[in-house]
Design a protein around this motif. Structure first.
Motif, PDB file in Angstrom:
ATOM      1  N   HIS A   1       0.936  -1.065  -0.092  1.00 24.54           N
ATOM      2  CA  HIS A   1       0.067  -0.052  -0.015  1.00 24.54           C
ATOM      3  C   HIS A   1       0.918   1.173  -0.001  1.00 24.54           C
ATOM      4  O   HIS A   1       1.739   1.308   0.625  1.00 24.54           O
ATOM      5  N   VAL A   2       0.722   1.914  -1.064  1.00 28.80           N
ATOM      6  CA  VAL A   2       1.605   3.277  -0.964  1.00 28.80           C
ATOM      7  C   VAL A   2       0.921   4.522  -0.196  1.00 28.80           C
ATOM      8  O   VAL A   2      -0.068   4.885  -0.502  1.00 28.80           O
ATOM      9  N   ILE A   3       1.680   4.812   0.539  1.00 29.13           N
ATOM     10  CA  ILE A   3       1.486   5.937   1.399  1.00 29.13           C
ATOM     11  C   ILE A   3       1.832   7.306   1.127  1.00 29.13           C
ATOM     12  O   ILE A   3       0.897   8.157   0.954  1.00 29.13           O
ATOM     13  N   GLU A   4       2.759   7.422   0.273  1.00 34.07           N
ATOM     14  CA  GLU A   4       3.033   8.763  -0.408  1.00 34.07           C
ATOM     15  C   GLU A   4       4.039   8.294  -1.527  1.00 34.07           C
ATOM     16  O   GLU A   4       4.894   7.320  -1.855  1.00 34.07           O
ATOM     17  N   GLY A   5       4.088   9.208  -2.516  1.00 35.94           N
ATOM     18  CA  GLY A   5       4.740   9.062  -3.739  1.00 35.94           C
ATOM     19  C   GLY A   5       4.168   8.266  -4.794  1.00 35.94           C
ATOM     20  O   GLY A   5       3.053   7.926  -4.741  1.00 35.94           O
ATOM     21  N   VAL A   6       4.929   7.912  -5.663  1.00 37.43           N
ATOM     22  CA  VAL A   6       4.678   6.815  -6.666  1.00 37.43           C
ATOM     23  C   VAL A   6       5.698   5.681  -7.076  1.00 37.43           C
ATOM     24  O   VAL A   6       6.999   5.867  -6.973  1.00 37.43           O
ATOM     25  N   LEU A   7       5.158   4.407  -6.951  1.00 39.61           N
ATOM     26  CA  LEU A   7       6.069   3.333  -7.229  1.00 39.61           C
ATOM     27  C   LEU A   7       5.639   2.541  -8.517  1.00 39.61           C
ATOM     28  O   LEU A   7       4.862   2.543  -8.972  1.00 39.61           O
ATOM     29  N   ARG A   8       6.859   2.347  -9.121  1.00 35.85           N
ATOM     30  CA  ARG A   8       6.862   1.653 -10.362  1.00 35.85           C
ATOM     31  C   ARG A   8       7.044  -0.034 -10.063  1.00 35.85           C
ATOM     32  O   ARG A   8       8.051  -0.326  -9.568  1.00 35.85           O
ATOM     33  N   VAL A   9       6.099  -0.899 -10.289  1.00 37.04           N
ATOM     34  CA  VAL A   9       6.094  -2.206 -10.014  1.00 37.04           C
ATOM     35  C   VAL A   9       6.217  -2.973 -11.321  1.00 37.04           C
ATOM     36  O   VAL A   9       5.439  -2.971 -12.283  1.00 37.04           O
ATOM     37  N   GLU A  10       7.455  -3.581 -11.692  1.00 34.33           N
ATOM     38  CA  GLU A  10       7.829  -4.277 -12.763  1.00 34.33           C
ATOM     39  C   GLU A  10       7.658  -5.918 -12.466  1.00 34.33           C
ATOM     40  O   GLU A  10       8.110  -6.271 -11.537  1.00 34.33           O
ATOM     41  N   LEU A  11       6.951  -6.586 -13.287  1.00 35.54           N
ATOM     42  CA  LEU A  11       6.671  -8.094 -13.385  1.00 35.54           C
ATOM     43  C   LEU A  11       7.322  -8.744 -14.379  1.00 35.54           C
ATOM     44  O   LEU A  11       7.648  -8.464 -15.561  1.00 35.54           O
ATOM     45  N   GLY A  12       7.835  -9.975 -13.706  1.00 37.60           N
ATOM     46  CA  GLY A  12       8.344 -10.767 -14.821  1.00 37.60           C
ATOM     47  C   GLY A  12       7.451 -11.275 -16.114  1.00 37.60           C
ATOM     48  O   GLY A  12       8.107 -11.813 -17.125  1.00 37.60           O
ATOM     49  N   THR A  13       6.271 -10.957 -15.874  1.00 37.78           N
ATOM     50  CA  THR A  13       5.456 -11.178 -17.200  1.00 37.78           C
ATOM     51  C   THR A  13       5.370 -10.266 -18.196  1.00 37.78           C
ATOM     52  O   THR A  13       4.936 -10.453 -19.040  1.00 37.78           O
ATOM     53  N   GLY A  14       6.066  -8.990 -17.975  1.00 36.35           N
ATOM     54  CA  GLY A  14       6.234  -7.996 -18.931  1.00 36.35           C
ATOM     55  C   GLY A  14       5.280  -6.796 -18.405  1.00 36.35           C
ATOM     56  O   GLY A  14       5.278  -5.806 -18.867  1.00 36.35           O
ATOM     57  N   ARG A  15       4.492  -7.289 -17.477  1.00 37.26           N
ATOM     58  CA  ARG A  15       3.457  -6.150 -16.923  1.00 37.26           C
ATOM     59  C   ARG A  15       4.130  -5.080 -16.069  1.00 37.26           C
ATOM     60  O   ARG A  15       4.982  -5.440 -15.462  1.00 37.26           O
ATOM     61  N   VAL A  16       3.691  -3.648 -16.102  1.00 36.20           N
ATOM     62  CA  VAL A  16       4.306  -2.602 -15.271  1.00 36.20           C
ATOM     63  C   VAL A  16       2.991  -2.059 -15.032  1.00 36.20           C
ATOM     64  O   VAL A  16       2.233  -1.568 -15.475  1.00 36.20           O
ATOM     65  N   GLU A  17       3.104  -1.583 -13.591  1.00 38.02           N
ATOM     66  CA  GLU A  17       1.865  -1.022 -13.086  1.00 38.02           C
ATOM     67  C   GLU A  17       2.793   0.218 -12.151  1.00 38.02           C
ATOM     68  O   GLU A  17       3.485   0.221 -11.524  1.00 38.02           O
ATOM     69  N   GLN A  18       2.046   1.318 -12.468  1.00 37.42           N
ATOM     70  CA  GLN A  18       2.546   2.711 -11.592  1.00 37.42           C
ATOM     71  C   GLN A  18       1.426   2.710 -10.258  1.00 37.42           C
ATOM     72  O   GLN A  18       0.095   2.687 -10.510  1.00 37.42           O
TER      73      GLN A  18
END
Length: 208
Positions: free
Chosen positions: A149-166
């Motif tokens: 759970h993001v409290i502050e800011g922005v996190l980029r989550v990169e997955l081995g499947t090629g999917r990327v979530e901001q």
């Protein structure tokens, strides 16, 4: 002889020293139980023998990534290498407390603070602060589940499947731990997040 006043170590330093000693003892015990020498374990875990010796002797506190590497090389769960607590079923961590560790051995890597988690526990909770442009560790892959759970800011989550979530402040993300994953932040905006990992009893955890 200096006449400068003696300044006692902060309480947090004493706690870190005690944790380092306890983790080192757990690693040494697990290594001996497996019949491995320090050289053999160091090779399996991809680290130098002197660094492993420093960990076993309590002179260095292993990062999250290193703890997973050692656990994988030893065939145990990472939580088994953490010091056991005498919590009697309840743990309270006050603001500013917790055991700080780096995400891995990269110089300047982001820090996380262990809020909950010990041998035999199914959940491990960490408070992570990643500064803008700061590395946040390498790829992870493990049994169980992750929730962040993001409290502050922005996190980029990169997955081995090629999917990327901001994911930004107020956003949450859940994933199955067996999917390779890593966290990143941008050069101008960091992130503060709560990361909770649900372990599978008896399973090993490690880097991809």
């Amino acid at each position: 002889m200096s006449d400068a006043p003696h300044r006692p170590k902060p309480a947090s330093v004493g706690v870190e020293d005690a944790v380092a000693a306890a983790v080192g003892a757990s690693v040494r015990k697990a290594r001996r139980r497996s019949g491995l020498s320090t050289r053999e374990l160091a090779q399996r875990a991809g680290m130098s023998q002197p660094f492993l010796s420093n960990i076993e002797n309590g002179r260095s506190t292993p990062s999250v990534a290193t703890l997973y590497k050692l656990a994988s090389a030893l065939g145990v769960g990472a939580s088994e290498l953490l010091p056991a607590g005498t919590d009697e079923g309840v743990v309270v961590v006050r603001a500013g407390e917790g055991v700080p560790t780096g995400m891995d051995e990269t110089p300047g890597v982001a820090q996380s603070v262990l809020l909950a988690g010990a041998p035999g526990r199914l959940l491990e909770a960490r408070w992570c602060v990643i500064q803008p442009g700061q590395p946040a560790g390498d790829w992870f892959e493990h049994a169980g589940e992750d929730f962040l759970h993001v409290i502050e800011g922005v996190l980029r989550v990169e997955l081995g499947t090629g999917r990327v979530e901001q994911v930004g402040a107020g956003d949450s993300l859940w994933l199955e731990g067996h999917i390779p994953h890593r966290w990143e932040v941008g050069p101008t905006v960091g992130a503060t997040l709560l990361l909770v990992t649900a372990h599978v009893p008896g399973a090993t955890h490690g880097l991809k």
